[in-house]
Design an enzyme around this catalytic site. Structure first.
Site, PDB file in Angstrom:
ATOM      1  N   TYR A  73       0.664  -1.080  -0.040  1.00  0.00           N
ATOM      2  CA  TYR A  73       0.070  -0.076  -0.186  1.00  0.00           C
ATOM      3  C   TYR A  73       1.148   1.330  -0.375  1.00  0.00           C
ATOM      4  CZ  TYR A  73      -3.777   2.971   1.798  1.00  0.00           C
ATOM      5  OH  TYR A  73      -3.830   4.336   1.713  1.00  0.00           O
ATOM      6  N   HIS A 125      -5.042   5.541  -2.874  1.00  0.00           N
ATOM      7  CA  HIS A 125      -5.964   5.260  -2.740  1.00  0.00           C
ATOM      8  C   HIS A 125      -5.537   7.707  -3.153  1.00  0.00           C
ATOM      9  CE1 HIS A 125      -7.767   2.905   0.373  1.00  0.00           C
ATOM     10  NE2 HIS A 125      -8.452   2.916   0.030  1.00  0.00           N
TER      11      HIS A 125
HETATM   12  C1  LIG Z   1       2.170  12.740  -8.572  1.00  0.00           C
HETATM   13  C2  LIG Z   1       3.456  13.681  -8.358  1.00  0.00           C
HETATM   14  C3  LIG Z   1       3.856  12.554  -7.383  1.00  0.00           C
HETATM   15  C4  LIG Z   1       4.081  12.721 -10.080  1.00  0.00           C
HETATM   16  O1  LIG Z   1       5.541  13.542  -9.541  1.00  0.00           O
HETATM   17  P1  LIG Z   1       6.439  13.662 -10.198  1.00  0.00           P
HETATM   18  O2  LIG Z   1       7.595  14.274 -10.290  1.00  0.00           O
HETATM   19  O3  LIG Z   1       6.231  15.007 -11.270  1.00  0.00           O
HETATM   20  O4  LIG Z   1       6.664  12.961 -12.033  1.00  0.00           O
HETATM   21  P2  LIG Z   1       7.104  12.762 -13.329  1.00  0.00           P
HETATM   22  O5  LIG Z   1       7.734  13.635 -13.521  1.00  0.00           O
HETATM   23  O6  LIG Z   1       8.045  11.779 -12.556  1.00  0.00           O
HETATM   24  O7  LIG Z   1       6.524  12.009 -14.060  1.00  0.00           O
HETATM   25  C5  LIG Z   1       6.180  10.959 -15.204  1.00  0.00           C
HETATM   26  C6  LIG Z   1       5.415  11.049 -15.967  1.00  0.00           C
HETATM   27  O8  LIG Z   1       4.157  11.117 -15.295  1.00  0.00           O
HETATM   28  C7  LIG Z   1       3.586  11.429 -15.756  1.00  0.00           C
HETATM   29  N1  LIG Z   1       2.928  13.367 -14.948  1.00  0.00           N
HETATM   30  C8  LIG Z   1       3.756  13.591 -14.388  1.00  0.00           C
HETATM   31  N2  LIG Z   1       2.908  14.476 -13.973  1.00  0.00           N
HETATM   32  C9  LIG Z   1       1.912  15.472 -15.216  1.00  0.00           C
HETATM   33  C10 LIG Z   1       0.721  16.525 -15.181  1.00  0.00           C
HETATM   34  N3  LIG Z   1       0.779  17.319 -14.485  1.00  0.00           N
HETATM   35  N4  LIG Z   1       0.281  15.974 -15.904  1.00  0.00           N
HETATM   36  C11 LIG Z   1       0.566  14.771 -16.979  1.00  0.00           C
HETATM   37  N5  LIG Z   1       0.579  13.667 -16.703  1.00  0.00           N
HETATM   38  C12 LIG Z   1       1.596  14.318 -15.743  1.00  0.00           C
HETATM   39  C13 LIG Z   1       3.664  12.486 -17.107  1.00  0.00           C
HETATM   40  O9  LIG Z   1       3.633  11.249 -17.836  1.00  0.00           O
HETATM   41  C14 LIG Z   1       5.501  11.983 -16.859  1.00  0.00           C
HETATM   42  O10 LIG Z   1       6.265  11.666 -17.798  1.00  0.00           O
HETATM   43  P3  LIG Z   1       6.660  12.743 -19.033  1.00  0.00           P
HETATM   44  O11 LIG Z   1       7.438  13.607 -17.562  1.00  0.00           O
HETATM   45  O12 LIG Z   1       7.516  11.880 -19.209  1.00  0.00           O
HETATM   46  O13 LIG Z   1       5.492  13.413 -19.478  1.00  0.00           O
HETATM   47  C15 LIG Z   1       2.835  15.007  -7.970  1.00  0.00           C
HETATM   48  O14 LIG Z   1       2.356  15.416  -8.705  1.00  0.00           O
HETATM   49  C16 LIG Z   1       2.874  14.944  -6.243  1.00  0.00           C
HETATM   50  O15 LIG Z   1       3.430  14.777  -5.633  1.00  0.00           O
HETATM   51  N6  LIG Z   1       1.397  15.480  -6.222  1.00  0.00           N
HETATM   52  C17 LIG Z   1       1.051  15.881  -5.096  1.00  0.00           C
HETATM   53  C18 LIG Z   1       0.337  14.640  -4.657  1.00  0.00           C
HETATM   54  C19 LIG Z   1       0.251  13.111  -4.976  1.00  0.00           C
HETATM   55  O16 LIG Z   1      -1.343  13.632  -5.546  1.00  0.00           O
HETATM   56  N7  LIG Z   1       0.476  12.231  -4.710  1.00  0.00           N
HETATM   57  C20 LIG Z   1      -0.334  10.530  -5.468  1.00  0.00           C
HETATM   58  C21 LIG Z   1      -1.017  10.401  -3.964  1.00  0.00           C
HETATM   59  S1  LIG Z   1      -0.406   9.871  -3.029  1.00  0.00           S
END
Ligand SMILES: CC(C)(COP(=O)(O)OP(=O)(O)OC[C@H]1O[C@@H](n2cnc3c(N)ncnc32)[C@H](O)[C@@H]1OP(=O)(O)O)[C@@H](O)C(=O)NCCC(=O)NCCS
Length: 213
Positions: A114, A153
């Site tokens: 999880y 989730h």
């Molecule tokens: C979700 C999260 C962890 C992604 O982290 P990140 O470091 O920005 O992700 P990455 O740079 O590794 O992105 C990997 C891929 O995810 C997808 N992605 C990431 N952000 C995106 C966005 N804003 N829109 C569309 N696709 C997205 C893309 O496919 C991306 O690949 P690409 O950059 O080559 O196109 C980040 O947005 C975050 O911390 N969000 C808030 C916390 C959260 O909601 N966590 C999830 C629940 S636990």
């Protein structure tokens, strides 16, 4: 994102980690080689580090800034004992993200991992930080070899997280109404990556049901 465990208000972004962290590279400041003076380049050093009693407060502040729910002392006590299941993410030696997981045994027929929290500070998103954290989790379950699935989730309106996880083979398997108690929207999608298909209980007992013709 697991549900809140105590008082919950979105935290103001006065996080020390964010204050200390220099802003990420701006494309307009790239020099002729595509490099930025003072930076290693857009693809700076990204690495993961241990969560210890010395940096657990940093993890708390990160989670307060990134997530709209807060986690209680038990959460952090367990995280300190989670070993490889909890990691801080560094970008050019600055803490910018974290992932915290636990083994879920609520279903006795399934061994599942999880993801409680996985997040990165807003200014450092889209740099691959989320990817290195999730890759770490995927490698962990692969090495272990005995997990049925990974799940988590997410709030139903968290399109970014849904896109992110779908890229790694996760799919929405269920939507839980009123999952979160103190935030809106309160509904959560359950995202899951299946590692080995669930065996029907009849087969688990060595009996395979056949349809009658
Ligand atoms: C979700 C999260 C962890 C992604 O982290 P990140 O470091 O920005 O992700 P990455 O740079 O590794 O992105 C990997 C891929 O995810 C997808 N992605 C990431 N952000 C995106 C966005 N804003 N829109 C569309 N696709 C997205 C893309 O496919 C991306 O690949 P690409 O950059 O080559 O196109 C980040 O947005 C975050 O911390 N969000 C808030 C916390 C959260 O909601 N966590 C999830 C629940 S636990």
């Amino acid at each position: 994102m697991s549900p809140s465990q105590d008082a919950v208000q979105p935290t103001e972004t006065e996080d020390k980690a964010q204050e200390q962290a220099p802003p990420p590279p701006k494309p307009d400041k790239l020099d002729m080689r595509g490099f930025i003076p003072g930076y290693v380049r857009c693809g700076g050093t990204k690495e993961l580090g241990e969560v210890t009693s010395h940096n657990i407060r940093l993890l708390k502040r990160l989670n307060q800034v990134i997530f709209p729910v807060s986690y209680n002392d038990k959460f952090y006590k367990d995280v300190l004992e989670a070993g490889e299941l909890a990691k801080l993410a560094y970008y050019n030696d600055i803490v910018v993200g974290a992932v915290c997981c636990r083994v879920d045994t609520s279903d006795p027929t399934q061994r599942r991992l999880y993801i409680m929290t996985l997040g990165c500070l807003g200014a450092y998103r889209r740099l691959g930080i989320g990817t290195i954290m999730l890759d770490h989790v995927l490698k962990y379950v692969q090495r272990d070899g005995n997990f049925d699935s990974i799940f988590l989730h997410v709030q139903v309106n968290n399109d970014v997280a849904i896109e992110f996880y779908k890229k790694f083979g996760f799919e929405v398997i269920e939507t839980k109404k009123h999952y979160y108690k103190r935030i809106e929207p309160a509904d959560a999608h359950v995202l899951q990556k299946t590692l080995r298909p669930k065996i029907p209980s009849t087969q688990q007992n060595g009996v395979v049901e056949r349809s009658r013709s």
